[in-house]
Each structure stands twice: as structure tokens, then as C-alpha cells.
Design an enzyme around this catalytic site. Structure first.
Site, PDB file in Angstrom:
ATOM      1  N   SER A   1       0.820  -1.204   0.000  1.00  0.00           N
ATOM      2  CA  SER A   1       0.000   0.000   0.000  1.00  0.00           C
ATOM      3  C   SER A   1       0.852   1.253   0.000  1.00  0.00           C
ATOM      4  O   SER A   1       1.802   1.373   0.778  1.00  0.00           O
ATOM      5  CB  SER A   1      -0.924   0.007   1.229  1.00  0.00           C
ATOM      6  OG  SER A   1      -1.669   1.202   1.276  1.00  0.00           O
ATOM      7  N   ASP A   2       0.492   2.171  -0.862  1.00  0.00           N
ATOM      8  CA  ASP A   2       1.095   3.498  -0.828  1.00  0.00           C
ATOM      9  C   ASP A   2       0.695   4.171   0.487  1.00  0.00           C
ATOM     10  O   ASP A   2      -0.418   3.988   0.972  1.00  0.00           O
ATOM     11  CB  ASP A   2       0.588   4.307  -2.025  1.00  0.00           C
ATOM     12  CG  ASP A   2       1.202   5.688  -2.089  1.00  0.00           C
ATOM     13  OD1 ASP A   2       2.418   5.808  -1.899  1.00  0.00           O
ATOM     14  OD2 ASP A   2       0.446   6.651  -2.306  1.00  0.00           O
ATOM     15  N   LYS A   3       1.601   4.926   1.083  1.00  0.00           N
ATOM     16  CA  LYS A   3       1.306   5.549   2.383  1.00  0.00           C
ATOM     17  C   LYS A   3       0.451   6.792   2.236  1.00  0.00           C
ATOM     18  O   LYS A   3      -0.666   6.878   2.768  1.00  0.00           O
ATOM     19  CB  LYS A   3       2.604   5.915   3.114  1.00  0.00           C
ATOM     20  CG  LYS A   3       2.354   6.611   4.474  1.00  0.00           C
ATOM     21  CD  LYS A   3       3.633   7.052   5.127  1.00  0.00           C
ATOM     22  CE  LYS A   3       4.184   8.312   4.507  1.00  0.00           C
ATOM     23  NZ  LYS A   3       3.386   9.520   4.839  1.00  0.00           N
TER      24      LYS A   3
END
Length: 1015
Positions: free
Chosen positions: A327-329
Site C-alpha cells: 500500500s502506498d502511504k
């Protein structure tokens, strides 16, 4: 003037790098170009340039609707139907020819409709999000479709607007949010000559700019070139192809064996080929793909109601099997906006966070809109009502050379100055060395946790001059996780999905976010990550060089788009089913490469074009809900395929064995049926009856998409060997009972036969045909209810009302047809309804016969599963414990890291739950009064900390780790006894629930380790 023929600015372009420092202390290298600003085009000029350069949009590969339909007609199953149709036409059997042709086009139409529906939903979403731009045309500012911009256009970039193309700033200053491109949370300040990239957002200021590049030539568009790679056949397609090739291969072998046998026994070519076609049509699962597509489409509509639009239907099956979510932050795990934290160190008596915020607001123009990100941070948090009595008499805006803002104000008759800025700048203004040292230590402590700080100081007026600067305190801030992210991550881990955070932010920021979310602190930076090969291609041995490190890591920081792509590729090479979420251009290549690419809410066109699923709701919770739905859909597809294989095997081997073993002419009763023609030399059903069975079955099977199923707690995978074994058991029992009934019916006139002994009348050949038709129809539907419960008996899972209605309707139609079929010839085969004539109870006895054999079939199925589990046949026990889609056993030779995946997620989940329990116990300890309960809480807290330490080897995948988990389980049981005996009230109940959850997770992990250690 712009030289649009070269798509670059006229004259010598001078490029240099300048350092821009924002108020938060972050440095940004910004390219500066010398150019001649644009003045705007006329409508005709713009139209000519648009024709030359094309629209300012991403180039997308789309498949024409007619081609999608055409493909539905030449896949493996349709090809078999074409062969059967051509043969029927060649022997001039036009009725069957028409039936087969109708089925072919009905299946193709349904498949085309469901496939194109998902694409239409995405197109509608894209149309609703069509970007606009403000450009100067014919000397006037006009709002137009951003897709019509051309190089050299003069555009207006204002606060809140998206940058419509790569643009060079003509003059002035703006703050640009580039998080979609770089992942950086704070905006970047840009001046004349800086290039604002397409896909970024203006958050402060307003400037005129010259369009430099459009469409595929933008930074945004160049990224899309990586998205055009063909990722090959999907996982579901591969599985279906394997199943179909087995069934088709078996069908062809048996059909041609029968054809040769018939010709060899003197049967005419026409009759032989006609029977072969009947057997071919009966044996191939005509609608296997269409029913799977329909089931997936029903699931996609369900996901759409939750805010997840599926752009590739097969991605639902990949989502069900996903065991790794990257997941992208920024914007996905976090809010993508800075928020003041509770931790607010102050250095003046009587000053709290509220007072410190007021001083910070006085260093900004609080009565005007915020000028930058830090002004926004302060002014959206401060109590504005308390600022009414404050008057600003002077203001110094932010300047990169001094790196702070300053305001001079009067409050309650007192004049003073306030300033806010980066801590190291504010500290230099203050003379108190001891305080500066203490504050600097705090800043370093915050920095180790990835928390940023904003220092505030004041200077009071003493006579005509201002006194020395005094440090008031520091406001701490960061981009916090979304409120539901921690629970969502925990839920994903409960379902066996490991979550890894990937961000371009600093390692310290990433570690703090990971710590808060319970993901762990093993966050790697870009130094140890792989890179593209010297030839620019992806290395084929990434799983060997970086696989183990990436599987154990909790996240990755300071990464570039290339790293995101290679992280996903490495995990896929390891054999994992990888999901990737993102919203920006920098995420698009990884989204495309992932098994399940998810574009989150507000994603750029590049991300949406690359993704398999587009979210319209914020956060990760929609993904987890979608994953649960996907696993239900997987169970429904598994039910259908299990049944379809069983039904195919039943019919195929029934006809094959009946051909060799039961010749109707040998049972011809002679004078007992003197009014009948002699019975045929081989048994066959009319094509129309087989088509009725197929159509009614497949029509009922579409309702499988609404069936009640329980989602698996582990990622799904196809164990085809176990699936085929179950189908064989179901098919063999159904086939055996059909052959037994055929023999009994053919032998019905025998005085010593079953029929005569039980007082049943002999059956004419026409009724034998309808008896077998009705029996096969009923058995097929009952087999479906046995197949849907898999390892359990048929009553262990309640079917949906829709499935019951559809099955009931189909069974009713089959029973009516079998009972009232007109007496005569159908496809040159005698037929007669079972309820016609003097004896009308035969349909009832066939129903009773089918139900008895259904119970037998179901019990044998359950026994078959018991045997497979008892001896771990086909790795049925370890299949899901090895949390790797491509591996079935821990000792899988092709996937060396299979053992590492066993218990990996459970180990992380166990440590996270222990940490949560520790925090709750410590909170209860602080709230408890001195006494026995507080001491008990201290004992529990210390015991949990010991449990967490003893559980540290978790995730290494060896027997020693398994023993440490047993220690954790025993220790938690002992602590639970302390809680039960000595800690009362709501706090005790909550802690007991946490202890029980820890024990369950530890038990799951022990089972996984023990199973793996046996291999």
C-alpha cells in the site's frame, strides 16, 4: 513565442538546479528554465496544433466491442460447439443444428454483455472526472476541456486547481502539491521557470503559465508507456484453461473411441456420427466460462455499491487469492494532510497547546486565507474566536532566505512580536542556551519517530525596542493515519494478507506510521532494493536475491517509481499474489504489474488506467470488504466448477459405459411390447433432451452468484487435484446410479428383475428414455447442492432463496417434461412421458431413487475429504497454510521461500495483538487506584512484554519458532488466570477479550508451524 513544431520553448533553454526550502525544513531540487512566456492562441491556431499534437490525454488501448463479441465465438468451448454444429448440418439434422447454433450465440451474447459492462462503468467514472483548464483563447480567458490544450497555450494555475499539462511558470509564486507524483506530503514552492507537472495540484497562489508538454510527452504520459506491457493470461483464465483442456481432451478420446466402436460393429456412418455428436455435446461444459463471467459480474456489481469499480473481472479471483498487499502511504494509509499532534512541548509557564496555537496564528495573517501548508495547519486548528481582540500592525511573510514568518501584534494593550518556523532557525534567535539544548534534544527525539516540529517564539516590547526572543514551545505535526486504517490493516492480517507500506517519504516518517498502524518496524530504505538490469529489463532472479528480505520487511521508504515496480515484481516472482494500492503517476507502473492493482479515491488518470479496481471511497477499508466479497465469489465459482466437472464426468462415462455394456436390443421383451419396433443396438438420448438438461442447469447455475457462502479466513488458491478428486467422487456415484437405473429399466420385463419383484410395470423403450432423462436431470441438480458444501454434508450450509427458487423451478420443468413428454419419435429416438398410460407413479419413484442416492453420494463425498485430510493427499492440509499462491507445500522445490510464508502473517498479527494488549493494560493501570488491582495489572503488563520478546523468532519458519509460540500460548493462559481472579470491571473484561484473541492467533500459528515441520 513557442516553437510548437518541436514541442519545446523557442530560443536557448538554460537549465539549472536551485534549492527551494519549505517552512518544514525540507529541501527540494527544482529545475529552472529560461523561456519566453506564451501570450495565448486563437481558436483556429489551437485547433491546428491539436490536430498536430493530439489530445492532451493518456493513450489507452481499448478493445472494440465487436472484437470482444467475436472472441466469445472462438474460445475452446465454442469451438467444440462449432464442430458439433457443422457435423449436424453435414448430416442434415437441421433441428439439432438450429439448437446448437442458438446456444452458441446465446452464450456469446451473455459473455459479451457481462464483459463490456465493467468497461462501461469505468468509462462513466472517467467521464464524470473529466478535468477542466483555464486557457487564453482569442484574447479571452476561457474554461475548456483540459484535453484540448496544446503546447504553447497560456493557462491560469490557481489555488485548488489541477495542473492540466506540464507547464512552465511565467511569473509569481505558487505552492504545488506533488504527492501524486512523488509521494511527498508537503507542497513545493515554485517560481518563474519552474515546471509544474501534469497530475499535481496547486494549493496556494495564482500564476500564468506556458504549456510545455501535453499528452504522452508529459512526465505523466511517459509513465504510461510502462503500462502498455502485456502481463499475459490472467490466473483465472489459466485455471479454466487447464480444466477445459482436461475435459475436452477426455471427451475427444472417449467420443472417437465410441465412434470407432460403432463403425466397427456395423452401425452406419450417419448413426455413428450422430451418436458421437450427442456424446460430444453432453460431455463438454458449454457455459463454464459464461457462468464464471456472470458470477464475477454479479460480484463486481456488489463491490460497486461499496465504492469499488472493477475494471477487469478476473481481478476478483486474484483479489480472493491475494496474500500480499503493498500500500502506498500518502493518501491511502494516511489522510494526506498535516495534523497537529497532542505532544506539544512548551517552555513558558501557563502556556498550553491552545495558547501556543494562538501565538503561531499571530505569525500568520489569520484573517486572510492561508498562504502555505503550515499556515493552513495552524489556522484550521486555532480557536479563531479567541483572536478577535488581537490586532496585527506588521507582518513579515515567509522568505526562503530567513525560513520563518513573523507578525507584530497588539493584545490587551501590549505589543509583541511572534515568529514561527523550522526549529533550527527559531532556536538561533533565542539566547537561553540550556533551553535551546533541551528543545534540540526533543526535536531529535521527534525526528527519530518521523514527527515534524514547528517552533514558536515571542519578543516583548521593552520601551521603544523589542526584547530578546523567548522560545514559547513547539507544535508537532505529521500526516496521520486514517481513523479506520489500523483496524483495516488488522482485519486484512486476520484474513491472512500481509500488508506492506511503500512510500517515498523518509524512513523515520515511514517507521512512525508503521508503528502506529501495528505493521512493525522493519522498514527498509532504497539502498537495499533492486534496480533494473543493464539492458533496462527486469532481472529474472529477483526472488533469489531479494525475495527473503522483502517477505520479512514491514515496509519500504524513500522509494522511487522504479522501486515500487520491482518490489511488486520480486514478490510475484516469489510466488505470491500481490495487490498494490496507489493514487499517483508514480504508482501506475506497479499497479499495472501487480496481480490486483487498486487505484484509490481521487487517483490520477494514469493510476486508474493501470488499475484493476478503482475505489470511489477513501481508505483501505473498501479493499478489505472487497476481498471478503471476492472470497465469497471464489467459493461460488469453486462450487460451480466442482459441480460442472462432476456433471460432465457423469454424462460422459454414463454414455461411454452404456454403449459397451447395455445394448437395448439384448433386453427387447418381444411379445410384451409387440406394438413397438425392435429396440436399438445402442443407448442414446435425443439431443434436445441433453440441451434441455444443459440449459436448465446453466440457467440455475447463474443463481450461484447469489448463493450463501462463508469466506475463507486464508487467501484462496486452486488445488485442482483435490477439486478433481471430489468431482470424480460426485460424478462416479451419480453415474453409477444412472447405469443401475438404466439396467433396471431395460430389464423391467424380466420376471426375475427388480421391477417385477417390486410390483412395478415393465417400461416401453420410450419411457426408458424419459426415465433416464428425468433421473439425470434430478441427479444433476441434487449434485449441485452436494457440491456447494464441499467438505460438509449438504445441510451444513443453507442455500440462498434465489438458488432454491431457480433449482425448484428447473426441477419442476424437468419433472413435467419427463412426465408428459408426447409419445412419438424425437431425433429418431422413441420417447413417451412417464405419467402417460395406466401407471402414473413412475416419476415419484425416480424422485425417491434420486434422493436416496443423493444421500449416499453426499456421505461418500465427506468420507473422501476425510481420507484426503487424514493422509494429506494432494497437500490438502498444507495447501492454505503455505501462504503462497504458487506453492502447495512448505518443501516446494520450485518455490524455495514457501516455508518462509508459513505463519508469516500470523506471527506479525500475534505481536501486534500483544502490543495492543500491553497498551490497554497500561492504560487501565494508570486509571486504577493504588492497591491489588494495580499490582495485578503491572504483573500482566510485564508478562505480556515477556511474551512479546519470546515471540520474536516468529516469522523465521523453523521448529524453534514453533516452540516459542507454544511458550507464548502457555504464558498468556497463565496471565488470563490472573486477570480472571484479580482484575474486575469493564477493564478486566476488555483485557480478557484481548487475551482470548491472542490465544486464538497463537493457536493458528502453532498449527501452521507443526504442519510445515512435518514436510
Amino acid at each position: 513565442m513557442v516553437d510548437v513544431s518541436a514541442n519545446k520553448l523557442e530560443g536557448k533553454i538554460v537549465e539549472e538546479k536551485t534549492k527551494e526550502v519549505d517552512p518544514g525544513g525540507e529541501d527540494h531540487d527544482i529545475e529552472v528554465k529560461e523561456f519566453t512566456p506564451a501570450t495565448g492562441f486563437s481558436t483556429d491556431e489551437a485547433a491546428a496544433l491539436l490536430k498536430e499534437w493530439g489530445r492532451n490525454e493518456l493513450e489507452e488501448k481499448t478493445t472494440p466491442s465487436w472484437l470482444i463479441y467475436l472472441r466469445m465465438l472462438y474460445q475452446p468451448m465454442p469451438i467444440m460447439i462449432w464442430i458439433a454444429t457443422i457435423i449436424e448440418g453435414a448430416i442434415e439434422n437441421w433441428a439439432d443444428f438450429g439448437i446448437l447454433l442458438a446456444i452458441q450465440f446465446i452464450n456469446a451474447t451473455l459473455g459479451w454483455y457481462e464483459t463490456t459492462k465493467a468497461g462501461d462503468a469505468v468509462a462513466a467514472l472517467k467521464a464524470s472526472l473529466k478535468p477542466l483548464a483555464t486557457a487564453k483563447r482569442d484574447g479571452k480567458w476561457t474554461t475548456l476541456d483540459a484535453g484540448s490544450l496544446v503546447p504553447g497555450d497560456l493557462v491560469l494555475l490557481g489555488s485548488g486547481s489541477a495542473v492540466p499539462a506540464d507547464c512552465l511558470i511565467n511569473h509569481g509564486t505558487i505552492d504545488v502539491d506533488q504527492s501524486a507524483l512523488t509521494g511527498e506530503s508537503l507542497p513545493v514552492t515554485m517560481h518563474k521557470g519552474n515546471s509544474a507537472k501534469m497530475g499535481s495540484m496547486v494549493v496556494r497562489g495564482e500564476v500564468e503559465a506556458t504549456v510545455e508538454f501535453t499528452g504522452k510527452n508529459t512526465f505523466f504520459g511517459k509513465t504510461a508507456s510502462m503500462l502498455q506491457q502485456d502481463t499475459g493470461m490472467g490466473h483465472l483464465q489459466k485455471m479454466l484453461l487447464k480444466i477445459m483442456m482436461v475435459l475436452v481432451g477426455l471427451s475427444i478420446v472417449l467420443c472417437f473411441t465410441c465412434f470407432g466402436y460403432l463403425l466397427g460393429t456395423g452401425i452406419s456412418f450417419r448413426e455413428s456420427i450422430s451418436f458421437t455428436v450427442v456424446l460430444l455435446v453432453a460431455s463438454i461444459p458449454i457455459a463454464i466460462e459464461i457462468v464464471c463471467t456472470t458470477t464475477l459480474a454479479l460480484g463486481s456489481r456488489q463491490m460497486a455499491t461499496m465504492g469499488a469499480i472493477v475494471t477487469r473481472l478476473a481481478a476478483i479471483e486474484d483479489l480472493a487469492g491475494m496474500n500480499m498487499l503493498c500500500s502506498d502511504k500518502t493518501g491511502t494509509l494516511t489522510l494526506n494532510k498535516m495534523v497537529i499532534q497532542e505532544d506539544t512541548p512548551t517552555f513558558m509557564a501557563g502556556v498550553d497547546q491552545r495558547a501556543l496555537l494562538r501565538y503561531a496564528a499571530m505569525a500568520a495573517k489569520w484573517k486572510e486565507p492561508p498562504r502555505d501548508a503550515l499556515d493552513t495547519l495552524v489556522l484550521t486548528t486555532v480557536d479563531m474566536a479567541s483572536m478577535e481582540g488581537v490586532e496585527m500592525i506588521d507582518y513579515m511573510p515567509f522568505d526562503p532566505t530567513i525560513k520563518r514568518t513573523e507578525g507584530t501584534v497588539i493584545e490587551d494593550g501590549k505589543t509583541f512580536r511572534t515568529t514561527k518556523g523550522a526549529p533550527n532557525i527559531i532556536f538561533q534567535l533565542c539566547d537561553d542556551q540550556a533551553m535551546r539544548k533541551a528543545a534540540d534534544t526533543l526535536v531529535q527525539s521527534f525526528g527519530q519517530r518521523g514527527i515534524r516540529a514547528l517552533a514558536v517564539a515571542i519578543s516583548r516590547k521593552e520601551g521603544d525596542d523589542f526584547g530578546p526572543w523567548e522560545l514559547v514551545g513547539m507544535l508537532t505535526f505529521l500526516d496521520p493515519p486514517r481513523p479506520d486504517t489500523k483496524e483495516t490493516v488488522r482485519r486484512a492480517m486476520e484474513f491472512g494478507v500481509d500488508v506492506k507500506m511503500i512510500t517515498g517519504d523518509h524512513v523515520l516518517i515511514a517507521k512512525e506510521t508503521s508503528r502506529v498502524l501495528g505493521l512493525g518496524l522493519n522498514v527498509k530504505d532504497a539502498k537495499g532494493l533492486p534496480s533494473m538490469g543493464e539492458d533496462g529489463k527486469v532481472p529474472k532472479d529477483l526472488h533469489k536475491t531479494h525475495g527473503a528480505m522483502m517477505m520479512e520487511a514491514d515496509g519500504f521508504a524513500q522509494v522511487y517509481p522504479e522501486h515500487k515496480y520491482l518490489i511488486v515484481e520480486t514478490l510475484r516472482q516469489c510466488g505470491l499474489a500481490v495487490g498494490m494500492t496507489g493514487d499517483g503517476v508514480n504508482d501506475a507502473p506497479a499497479l499495472k504489474r501487480a496481480d490486483v492493482g487498486v487505484a484509490v479515491q481521487g487517483a490520477t488518470d494514469a493510476a486508474r488506467a493501470a488499475a484493476d479496481i478503482v475505489l470511489t471511497e477513501p481508505g483501505l477499508s473498501t479493499i478489505v470488504e472487497g476481498m471478503v466479497i471476492a472470497r465469497r465469489i471464489f467459493q461460488r465459482m469453486k462450487t460451480f466448477i466442482n459441480y460442472r466437472i462432476a456433471a460432465t464426468l457423469q454424462l460422459l462415462f454414463f454414455f461411454f459405459i452404456a454403449l459397451f455394456s447395455f445394448k437395448p436390443i439384448d433386453y427387447y421383451p418381444g411379445e410384451a411390447v409387440a406394438n413397438e419396433e425392435p429396440w436399438p443396438e445402442f443407448f442414446s438420448l435425443p439431443v434436445i433432451m441433453l440441451m434441455l438438461i444443459t440449459i436448465l442447469n446453466d440457467g440455475t447455475l447463474i443463481s450461484i452468484g447469489y448463493d450463501n457462502v462463508n469466506p475463507s479466513h486464508m487467501p484462496e488458491k486452486w488445488n485442482l487435484r483435490a477439486l478433481f478428486m471430489t468431482s470424480i467422487i460426485l460424478g462416479v456415484v451419480a453415474m453409477g446410479s444412472s447405469l443401475l437405473l438404466l439396467w433396471a429399466c431395460l430389464d423391467s420385463y424380466n420376471p426375475d428383475g427388480i421391477f417385477q419383484k417390486w410390483g412395478l410395470p415393465g417400461l416401453p423403450y420410450g419411457k426408458i428414455i424419459t426415465s433416464i432423462y428425468l433421473k439425470v436431470s434430478i441427479s444433476d441438480f441434487l449434485t449441485l447442492f452436494s457440491a456447494r458444501t464441499h467438505e460438509g454434508l449438504f445441510w451444513t450450509s443453507r442455500p440462498s432463496v434465489i438458488l432454491l427458487i431457480c433449482a425448484g423451478l428447473a426441477l419442476t420443468i424437468s419433472t413435467i417434461l419427463g412426465s408428459l413428454w408426447p409419445k412419438g419419435q424425437t431425433d429418431h429416438v422413441p420417447t413417451e412421458g412417464l405419467a402417460l398410460g395406466d401407471y402414473t407413479l413412475m416419476p415419484l419413484w425416480i424422485w425417491v431413487y434420486c434422493i436416496v442416492w443423493w444421500w449416499i453420494q453426499d456421505v461418500i463425498k465427506v468420507c473422501g475429504y476425510w481420507v484426503m485430510h487424514r493422509f494429506n493427499i494432494f497437500n490438502i492440509n498444507t495447501d492454505k497454510l503455505v501462504n503462497m499462491r504458487a506453492a502447495e507445500a512448505a518443501n516446494d522445490k520450485k518455490h524455495k521461500l514457501a516455508r518462509n510464508s508459513v505463519g508469516l502473517v500470523e506471527g506479525k498479527l500475534l505481536n501486534a495483538k500483544i502490543q495492543d494488549a500491553i497498551e490497554k493494560v497500561e492504560h487501565a493501570e494508570k486509571a486504577a487506584a493504588p492497591g491489588i488491582q494495580r499490582k495485578s495489572l503491572q504483573r500482566v503488563s510485564a508478562g505480556l512484554r515477556m511474551s512479546r520478546v519470546s515471540g520474536q523468532p516468529i516469522g523465521k519458519g523453523d521448529a524453534e519458532a514453533g516452540r516459542s509460540v507454544e511458550d507464548v500460548h502457555k504464558q498468556v493462559e497463565q496471565l488470563q488466570q490472573v486477570v480472571d481472579a484479580e482484575i474486575k470491571g469493564p477493564a478486566g473484561e476488555e483485557i480478557r477479550q484481548d487475551m482470548e484473541s491472542i490465544k486464538k492467533t497463537a493457536a493458528r500459528l502453532m498449527i501452521a508451524r507443526k504442519s510445515a515441520s512435518r514436510q
